[in-house]
Design an enzyme around this catalytic site. Structure first.
Site, PDB file in Angstrom:
ATOM      1  N   GLU A 256      43.093  35.278  30.145  1.00  0.00           N
ATOM      2  CA  GLU A 256      44.479  34.984  30.500  1.00  0.00           C
ATOM      3  C   GLU A 256      45.208  34.335  29.320  1.00  0.00           C
ATOM      4  O   GLU A 256      46.313  34.747  28.935  1.00  0.00           O
ATOM      5  CB  GLU A 256      44.522  34.054  31.712  1.00  0.00           C
TER       6      GLU A 256
ATOM      7  N   ASP B 161      36.942  32.494  46.778  1.00  0.00           N
ATOM      8  CA  ASP B 161      36.023  32.682  47.905  1.00  0.00           C
ATOM      9  C   ASP B 161      36.663  32.172  49.185  1.00  0.00           C
ATOM     10  O   ASP B 161      37.536  31.296  49.158  1.00  0.00           O
ATOM     11  CB  ASP B 161      34.702  31.951  47.656  1.00  0.00           C
TER      12      ASP B 161
END
Length: 299
Positions: A80, A267
């Site tokens: 990124e 998650d």
């Protein structure tokens, strides 16, 4: 000889007066964008100018008309940060405290991009450098977090309303869990304007994602157990948990600098779903870079 000295003295006085007059004319002709400007704090709730005495959680930093905001972007993912660096025109690189700070123009906006180290201390040091060395007007921290709400799915985005350090425990001295002694707040509030802009930008550039707004919980711990997640939800009503956000929030708060924490969810809260991590990271980088680019231009 006296006449010569007198004439020289008169000429010197005339030259001094002329120089001062010319300087005044140059100051008047100086372009407005190069003249000195005054930075003001304005109440985010009332819109009134509060000056430097305004409390940091009630104030947002604004610029005089015509000035441009410079954001400090603290990224967590190497890919990124690399993509944002590639977007920069002629970046200047400064190495401080083991971190590389890239300052340059992304589109029309000057920006500083850095990848901080892991954990609260590294995050706090990074913010202080952005403030002291680069004078940024706002800080956006992107990264990855674990969900604490069942409705938040893998890949969704969470934008911080505030942030708490869940591993702070001074209850022996009468403080509630998560409150740092001698601080006037338990949760450090994120900037409402930055959050609204980020939400709008995310809907535009990542329309496939769900965007949530809520509390970010931070600690120098990797949280994996269901029991710990349940405790965090019941104790702090957090939306996600990670390891840097609230430290960035605290350092920004102390320096009166607006901040926003942006987290891609890795998650589910109940571990009911999973995704190949390499694929998740690829998508997280894609979505984060899209959002960051748009937010930089929108500020």
């Amino acid at each position: 000889m006296k006449k010569i000295k007198t004439r020289i003295g008169i000429l010197f006085i005339l030259l001094t007066v002329f120089t001062m007059f010319a300087s005044c004319l140059n100051d008047d002709d100086e372009p407005k964008d190069k003249q000195k400007t005054v930075t003001l704090y304005v109440s985010a709730t009332t819109g009134e100018r509060t000056g430097m005495t305004g409390t940091p959680h009630e104030c947002m930093l604004i610029k005089e008309k015509g000035e441009k905001t410079m954001l400090g972007i603290i990224g967590a993912m190497a890919e990124e940060v690399e993509q944002l660096k590639q977007d920069m025109a002629c970046p200047e690189v400064t190495k401080i405290a083991g971190m590389e700070f890239y300052k340059g123009r992304i589109g029309e906006k000057m920006t500083v991009v850095v990848r901080s180290g892991i954990g609260k201390v590294n995050a706090g040091v990074c913010v202080q450098i952005l403030v002291d060395r680069f004078g940024v007007d706002g800080i956006v921290n992107t990264g990855i977090a674990g969900s604490l709400h069942a409705e938040i799915n893998i890949g969704d985005m969470v934008l911080s309303t505030d942030a708490i350090q869940h591993d702070v425990d001074a209850t022996t001295f009468g403080y509630p869990l998560g409150k740092i002694p001698q601080m006037d707040v338990q949760a450090f509030p994120a900037d409402e304007k930055l959050r609204a802009l980020a939400k709008e930008c995310c809907h535009k550039v990542n329309p496939e994602l769900a965007v949530f707004e809520g509390r970010v919980l931070t600690g120098d711990q990797f949280i994996s157990s269901k029991e710990k997640k349940k405790w965090l939800i019941e104790t702090f009503d957090g939306y996600c948990t990670e390891m840097e956000g609230a430290a960035i929030a605290q350092a920004s708060y102390l320096n009166h600098v607006p901040f926003l924490i942006v987290r891609a969810i890795s998650d589910k809260a109940d571990d009911s779903a999973s995704m190949d991590y390499a694929e998740f990271e690829r998508l997280a980088v894609l979505h984060s870079v899209r959002l960051t680019r748009a937010l930089i231009q929108a500020c």
